[in-house]
Design an enzyme around this catalytic site. Structure first.
Site, PDB file in Angstrom:
ATOM      1  N   TYR A 109      -0.746   9.332  -3.835  1.00  0.00           N
ATOM      2  CA  TYR A 109      -0.956   7.912  -4.508  1.00  0.00           C
ATOM      3  C   TYR A 109      -0.416   7.861  -5.995  1.00  0.00           C
ATOM      4  O   TYR A 109       0.391   6.884  -6.436  1.00  0.00           O
ATOM      5  CB  TYR A 109      -2.485   7.636  -4.564  1.00  0.00           C
ATOM      6  CG  TYR A 109      -2.797   6.221  -4.785  1.00  0.00           C
ATOM      7  CD1 TYR A 109      -2.809   5.104  -4.023  1.00  0.00           C
ATOM      8  CD2 TYR A 109      -3.355   6.116  -6.279  1.00  0.00           C
ATOM      9  CE1 TYR A 109      -3.335   3.937  -4.615  1.00  0.00           C
ATOM     10  CE2 TYR A 109      -3.529   4.804  -6.852  1.00  0.00           C
ATOM     11  CZ  TYR A 109      -3.625   3.542  -5.960  1.00  0.00           C
ATOM     12  OH  TYR A 109      -3.906   2.466  -6.427  1.00  0.00           O
TER      13      TYR A 109
ATOM     14  N   ASP B 151       4.199  -5.038   8.302  1.00  0.00           N
ATOM     15  CA  ASP B 151       4.059  -3.538   7.969  1.00  0.00           C
ATOM     16  C   ASP B 151       5.172  -3.348   6.943  1.00  0.00           C
ATOM     17  O   ASP B 151       6.549  -3.540   7.449  1.00  0.00           O
ATOM     18  CB  ASP B 151       4.119  -2.516   9.034  1.00  0.00           C
ATOM     19  CG  ASP B 151       3.952  -1.342   8.620  1.00  0.00           C
ATOM     20  OD1 ASP B 151       4.109  -0.954   7.283  1.00  0.00           O
ATOM     21  OD2 ASP B 151       2.906  -0.518   9.268  1.00  0.00           O
ATOM     22  N   VAL B 152       4.788  -3.134   5.494  1.00  0.00           N
ATOM     23  CA  VAL B 152       5.765  -2.968   4.437  1.00  0.00           C
ATOM     24  C   VAL B 152       6.835  -1.773   4.705  1.00  0.00           C
ATOM     25  O   VAL B 152       7.471  -1.590   3.922  1.00  0.00           O
ATOM     26  CB  VAL B 152       5.060  -3.156   3.072  1.00  0.00           C
ATOM     27  CG1 VAL B 152       4.333  -4.531   2.693  1.00  0.00           C
ATOM     28  CG2 VAL B 152       4.144  -1.859   3.059  1.00  0.00           C
TER      29      VAL B 152
ATOM     30  N   LYS C  88       2.728   5.753  -7.595  1.00  0.00           N
ATOM     31  CA  LYS C  88       2.694   4.597  -8.522  1.00  0.00           C
ATOM     32  C   LYS C  88       3.500   4.973  -9.732  1.00  0.00           C
ATOM     33  O   LYS C  88       3.933   4.198 -10.282  1.00  0.00           O
ATOM     34  CB  LYS C  88       1.130   4.395  -8.954  1.00  0.00           C
ATOM     35  CG  LYS C  88       0.085   4.163  -7.896  1.00  0.00           C
ATOM     36  CD  LYS C  88       0.527   2.983  -7.143  1.00  0.00           C
ATOM     37  CE  LYS C  88      -0.377   2.137  -6.289  1.00  0.00           C
ATOM     38  NZ  LYS C  88      -0.007   0.917  -5.479  1.00  0.00           N
TER      39      LYS C  88
ATOM     40  N   THR D 214     -12.559  -2.832  -4.621  1.00  0.00           N
ATOM     41  CA  THR D 214     -11.948  -3.315  -3.317  1.00  0.00           C
ATOM     42  C   THR D 214     -12.060  -1.949  -2.296  1.00  0.00           C
ATOM     43  O   THR D 214     -12.271  -0.805  -3.005  1.00  0.00           O
ATOM     44  CB  THR D 214     -10.168  -3.521  -3.526  1.00  0.00           C
ATOM     45  OG1 THR D 214      -9.764  -2.314  -4.016  1.00  0.00           O
ATOM     46  CG2 THR D 214     -10.055  -4.485  -4.668  1.00  0.00           C
TER      47      THR D 214
ATOM     48  N   ASP E 247       0.517  -9.424   5.219  1.00  0.00           N
ATOM     49  CA  ASP E 247      -0.481  -7.911   5.341  1.00  0.00           C
ATOM     50  C   ASP E 247      -0.022  -7.535   6.975  1.00  0.00           C
ATOM     51  O   ASP E 247       0.419  -8.205   7.881  1.00  0.00           O
ATOM     52  CB  ASP E 247      -1.777  -8.325   5.104  1.00  0.00           C
ATOM     53  CG  ASP E 247      -2.519  -7.178   4.572  1.00  0.00           C
ATOM     54  OD1 ASP E 247      -2.500  -6.058   5.464  1.00  0.00           O
ATOM     55  OD2 ASP E 247      -3.084  -7.271   3.661  1.00  0.00           O
TER      56      ASP E 247
HETATM   57  N1  LIG Z   1      -8.595  -1.281  -6.171  1.00  0.00           N
HETATM   58  C1  LIG Z   1      -8.292  -0.314  -7.313  1.00  0.00           C
HETATM   59  O1  LIG Z   1      -9.318   0.244  -8.106  1.00  0.00           O
HETATM   60  C2  LIG Z   1      -6.893  -0.508  -7.808  1.00  0.00           C
HETATM   61  C3  LIG Z   1      -6.302   0.149  -8.827  1.00  0.00           C
HETATM   62  C4  LIG Z   1      -5.249   0.206  -9.206  1.00  0.00           C
HETATM   63  C5  LIG Z   1      -4.173  -0.153  -8.125  1.00  0.00           C
HETATM   64  N2  LIG Z   1      -4.593  -0.679  -7.064  1.00  0.00           N
HETATM   65  C6  LIG Z   1      -3.474  -0.960  -6.132  1.00  0.00           C
HETATM   66  O2  LIG Z   1      -3.624  -2.605  -5.824  1.00  0.00           O
HETATM   67  C7  LIG Z   1      -2.940  -2.861  -4.598  1.00  0.00           C
HETATM   68  C8  LIG Z   1      -3.936  -3.586  -3.770  1.00  0.00           C
HETATM   69  O3  LIG Z   1      -5.085  -2.953  -3.660  1.00  0.00           O
HETATM   70  P1  LIG Z   1      -6.577  -3.697  -3.300  1.00  0.00           P
HETATM   71  O4  LIG Z   1      -7.407  -2.887  -4.310  1.00  0.00           O
HETATM   72  O5  LIG Z   1      -6.561  -4.966  -3.171  1.00  0.00           O
HETATM   73  O6  LIG Z   1      -7.185  -2.857  -2.136  1.00  0.00           O
HETATM   74  P2  LIG Z   1      -7.073  -3.316  -0.571  1.00  0.00           P
HETATM   75  O7  LIG Z   1      -7.305  -2.116   0.274  1.00  0.00           O
HETATM   76  O8  LIG Z   1      -8.264  -4.193  -0.739  1.00  0.00           O
HETATM   77  O9  LIG Z   1      -5.738  -3.997  -0.286  1.00  0.00           O
HETATM   78  C9  LIG Z   1      -4.666  -3.369   0.246  1.00  0.00           C
HETATM   79  C10 LIG Z   1      -4.103  -4.250   1.209  1.00  0.00           C
HETATM   80  O10 LIG Z   1      -2.843  -3.669   1.558  1.00  0.00           O
HETATM   81  C11 LIG Z   1      -2.512  -3.740   2.866  1.00  0.00           C
HETATM   82  N3  LIG Z   1      -1.810  -2.860   3.309  1.00  0.00           N
HETATM   83  C12 LIG Z   1      -1.942  -1.464   3.559  1.00  0.00           C
HETATM   84  N4  LIG Z   1      -0.806  -0.920   4.335  1.00  0.00           N
HETATM   85  C13 LIG Z   1       0.021  -1.859   4.599  1.00  0.00           C
HETATM   86  C14 LIG Z   1       1.181  -1.917   5.146  1.00  0.00           C
HETATM   87  N5  LIG Z   1       1.974  -0.768   5.722  1.00  0.00           N
HETATM   88  N6  LIG Z   1       1.723  -3.319   5.354  1.00  0.00           N
HETATM   89  C15 LIG Z   1       1.294  -4.196   4.775  1.00  0.00           C
HETATM   90  N7  LIG Z   1       0.036  -4.215   4.323  1.00  0.00           N
HETATM   91  C16 LIG Z   1      -0.624  -3.078   4.341  1.00  0.00           C
HETATM   92  C17 LIG Z   1      -4.197  -3.799   3.449  1.00  0.00           C
HETATM   93  O11 LIG Z   1      -4.187  -4.052   4.825  1.00  0.00           O
HETATM   94  C18 LIG Z   1      -4.828  -4.311   2.413  1.00  0.00           C
HETATM   95  O12 LIG Z   1      -5.078  -5.962   2.785  1.00  0.00           O
HETATM   96  C19 LIG Z   1      -2.596  -1.597  -4.213  1.00  0.00           C
HETATM   97  O13 LIG Z   1      -1.253  -1.034  -4.379  1.00  0.00           O
HETATM   98  C20 LIG Z   1      -3.266  -0.555  -4.650  1.00  0.00           C
HETATM   99  O14 LIG Z   1      -2.895   0.545  -4.900  1.00  0.00           O
HETATM  100  C21 LIG Z   1      -5.849  -0.877  -6.798  1.00  0.00           C
END
Ligand SMILES: NC(=O)c1ccc[n+]([C@@H]2O[C@H](COP(=O)([O-])OP(=O)(O)OC[C@H]3O[C@@H](n4cnc5c(N)ncnc54)[C@H](O)[C@@H]3O)[C@@H](O)[C@H]2O)c1
Length: 294
Positions: free
Chosen positions: A156, A63-64, A160, A191, A39
């Site tokens: 977004y 950073d991804v 996706k 989250t 992360d």
């Molecule tokens: N929470 C929802 O409702 C939901 C729904 C569908 C999909 N998602 C997807 O699930 C995945 C995880 O999200 P989450 O819900 O746990 O949210 P979150 O914000 O808790 O976690 C996202 C994580 O990605 C990390 N991150 C962001 N940019 C980054 C980068 N450039 N390099 C490395 N790390 C990075 C952040 O630091 C964070 O820890 C995401 O891809 C999100 O789009 C979430």
């Protein structure tokens, strides 16, 4: 018995500091996997690694969007655990504040695509030779936004949708190597990334309440996603949909999307809220939507 048990496997997880990534790391670790917590920033992932116990964990700041840094983290993973079996490309962001395509900061738009779409590609690219060598599995995090209308959330949703296509193509291609890939489609999850639809922004919270029927508009705990992710890896599933109530909407998307798109376009309250969102992005009141005749 699962076809591909995670015990003893090395799993590289991006977004491991966040809700879904961290919950999945905990579940995988409890099932005997080695977990690589990747992360931005080291503090949260180091704390998680300490909590899990140093034995089968490795915290790596990356950073991804940075291909060279990803290659380095993959090298360090292989040095530490002797290989890499599974990559879970899960890091993601959403535009903050949410905005229409006409009013979003272009740098914000492109950053979301860079992290959510290109970040997935770059993560998988770095890990793929090892995953193929191990006949392992790739899981990429999409969303119900891969097929649901992405109004106020376009970079977004387009990312996706791209991640879904990426995962499908990858699965078809990996078969010849004895490896596999799957796509994760979380619904709403409690989250930080979902914050704008759950209270931190009044306008998009109200839009979520209108656009999503109450059952689909509910958020679930990240631990539920984590359980489904582990099952998905262990069964090499092509699609992991959680909660399952979204599955019919995905299956029937060809029929339902034209209807829901029309509702998104025509619903009077959604239109009023869209105008408010654009006005809030442009306090001078000169936003394109405000001046639109429609
Ligand atoms: N929470 C929802 O409702 C939901 C729904 C569908 C999909 N998602 C997807 O699930 C995945 C995880 O999200 P989450 O819900 O746990 O949210 P979150 O914000 O808790 O976690 C996202 C994580 O990605 C990390 N991150 C962001 N940019 C980054 C980068 N450039 N390099 C490395 N790390 C990075 C952040 O630091 C964070 O820890 C995401 O891809 C999100 O789009 C979430």
């Amino acid at each position: 018995m699962p076809t591909y048990p995670v015990a003893g496997k090395t799993v590289f997880i991006t977004g491991a500091a966040g809700g879904i990534g961290a919950a999945t790391a905990r579940t995988l670790h409890s099932r005997g996997a080695n977990v690589v917590l990747a992360d931005r920033g080291i503090d949260a992932i180091s704390a998680l690694a300490r909590d899990l116990g140093g034995d089968r964990t490795l915290a790596l700041s990356v950073d991804v969007t940075d291909s060279a840094a990803l290659a380095d983290t993959v090298d360090r993973t292989v040095d530490r655990f002797g290989g890499l079996d599974v990559v879970f490309a899960n890091a993601g962001i959403a535009a903050d504040p949410p905005a229409t395509i006409a009013t979003i900061d272009p740098a914000m738009f492109e950053r979301v695509v860079e992290v959510d779409l290109l970040g997935v590609w770059r993560t998988v690219r770095a890990a793929l030779p090892h995953v193929i060598a191990a006949r392992g599995h790739v899981l990429v995090t999409a969303s119900v936004y891969a097929y649901f209308n992405g109004m106020t959330n376009a970079p977004y949703a387009m990312s996706k949708a791209g991640v879904e296509q990426f995962g499908r193509a990858l699965r078809a291609e990996l078969g010849i190597h004895g490896a596999s890939a799957g796509v994760l489609y979380p619904g709403w999850v409690h989250t930080p990334i979902a914050g704008a639809a759950f209270g931190s922004n009044d306008i998009t919270t109200r839009m979520r309440e209108i656009a999503f029927p109450s059952l689909l508009g509910k958020a679930i705990a990240p631990t539920r996603i984590a359980d489904a992710v582990v099952r998905g890896i262990e069964n090499r599933s092509a699609r992991v949909m959680v909660p399952r109530r979204w599955a019919p909407f995905s299956a029937l998307r060809g029929v339902l999307n034209p209807v829901t798109d029309l509702i998104a376009e025509r619903h009077p309250e959604l239109r009023r809220l869209l105008r408010r969102l654009e006005e809030s992005a442009d306090p001078t009141g000169k936003s394109p939507q405000t001046n639109s005749p429609r």
